[in-house]
Design an enzyme around this catalytic site. Sequence first.
Site, short mmCIF file in Angstrom:
data_model
loop_
_atom_site.label_atom_id
_atom_site.label_comp_id
_atom_site.label_asym_id
_atom_site.label_seq_id
_atom_site.Cartn_x
_atom_site.Cartn_y
_atom_site.Cartn_z
N SER A 101 87.90 -18.44 -12.19
CA SER A 101 87.54 -19.39 -11.15
C SER A 101 86.07 -19.28 -10.82
CB SER A 101 88.36 -19.14 -9.89
OG SER A 101 87.74 -18.10 -9.15
N LYS A 102 85.54 -20.37 -10.28
CA LYS A 102 84.10 -20.41 -10.03
C LYS A 102 83.67 -19.40 -8.98
CE LYS A 102 84.74 -24.27 -6.91
NZ LYS A 102 84.82 -25.70 -6.84
N ARG A 103 84.61 -18.89 -8.20
CA ARG A 103 84.22 -17.90 -7.20
C ARG A 103 83.87 -16.56 -7.84
NH1 ARG A 103 87.76 -21.01 -5.23
NH2 ARG A 103 86.81 -22.51 -3.84
N LYS A 104 84.41 -16.30 -9.02
CA LYS A 104 84.12 -15.01 -9.65
C LYS A 104 83.22 -15.11 -10.87
CE LYS A 104 88.00 -12.81 -7.66
NZ LYS A 104 89.43 -12.67 -7.78
N ASN A 105 83.18 -16.28 -11.48
CA ASN A 105 82.41 -16.46 -12.71
C ASN A 105 81.89 -17.88 -12.73
OD1 ASN A 105 82.45 -14.31 -14.62
ND2 ASN A 105 84.62 -14.65 -14.97
#
Length: 496
Positions: free
Chosen positions: A258-262
Amino acid sequence: MTVPNHRPIRVRIAPSPTGDPHVGTAYISLFNYAFAKQRGGKFLLRIEDTDQTRSTRQSEEAILQSLRWLGFQWDEGPDIGGPHAPYRQSERLHLYREQVEALVAARKAYWCSCTEERLSQVRKEQMARKQNPGYDRRCRDRDPAEVQAEIKAGAPGVVRLAVPREGTTVFNDLLRGEIKIENSEIDDQVLLKSDGFPTYHLANIVDDHLMGITHVMRGEEWITSTPKHVLLYQAFGWEAPQFAHLPLLRNADKSKVSKRKNPVSLSYFREAGYLPHALINFLGMMAFTFEDGREIFSLEDFVQHFKMERISLGGPVFDLAKLQWLNGRYLREKTSDAEWVKYLKDQLFSDSYLTRIVQQVRERVEKSEDFIGYADFFFKGSVSPPVAELLLKGKTKKEAVELYEEFVEKVDTCFDFSPPKIEALMRAFCEEKGVSAKEFFAPVRLMVTGKKATPPLFETMAVLGRERVRTRIRAAISELKAAKLPDPQPAAEPKK
Ligand code: GLU
């Protein structure tokens, strides 16, 4: 592997244009593409834009561009047409309507006029009884004329699939074997929504059938939908394609990528200077290993050597460090000096990019040798804002982090990243959150440039582009989260 009716192989990718081009779309494309091309089949691109509120043409365009950048060529699609045009679901509404009416006439589906209030009441009662929430099928056995009269009088009208009450639905997943589910556990799915648009299930099945799709290879998040699809194929009396659900890309902690982690947007990888061949190579390694163990391969190699049997189902980790390493190898081993110079000129030092920067810095730089010193953040991969200065007056660190997180979500959805749009977005955000624009803009400037003195903020952000801006804000948020900082004092500082 068996092919239904020995039909020529036809596969598709069916992205929904509801956001940035996702790395998962490229990954699924790669496996579909390789499977089709290896066997002389066709690879289709269909746009699934039935979610009217979230679909945009900008997103569609960005998806197509990114896939082309990676080297994919589709045989049929919304931009090039084909024998089953149109390839955009919003332009095929009449087809779904026709098919759903045929299902209703055959009593395999039915109109339902239950209101939202009634449905939520039913859900509440089911939860209280510790039952799985689902539609109680009230309209299924009612007189259709009565239901129609209610819809005419203003009740919402949807069409639902009449799922058999008994029996088991079984399908074979090419990667996972037989999957079974009791029909009693399947809800009477909505097929046609009250706005006249089909649901994903209906449109997906009708199109896969009409477009002659033989193999559906998609992410494992769709497994739970497949029994519903199989039931729909049965209701229509159509032969279902074969299914293969590929393992999802994961973060290192095994959560769904997910964009929150990568970073997950293909536009990010392109702008950050990853080479398309390196990204393809990396995505190919995600669920597949070559028999000879090679780690470096081209799209053509992948097409040639791909074997469904060699797909491994253990959650592939989207490891950015590994991608960077691979990209480095591509730069060192597969890119000549001249190619690299050309690449830098086309990407980082293009005339158009330099012109935009010069327009911003010309009032502020005395001699050209100061240009890089002043404008370095336009060229850097990352910047290092002083973390302590990212705190906001009168707010705890946690509150500031939450605010920036909400802000970056807004940036994510700001496709038209022009100075007036950025300004409007930032001012509206400050207003909504009750923070002073002046106090909020300063840390944002630091997060995106690493500096206090820069050209005007909105113009600077527009030149940097949405990808860099949001990547830098997310990076600053993680730094801020990790930093040990005392919470700031209340807003008013005592006078000396
Ligand atoms: N529109 C779906 C998506 O966004 C397609 C899923 C499928 O391949 O059936 O991924």
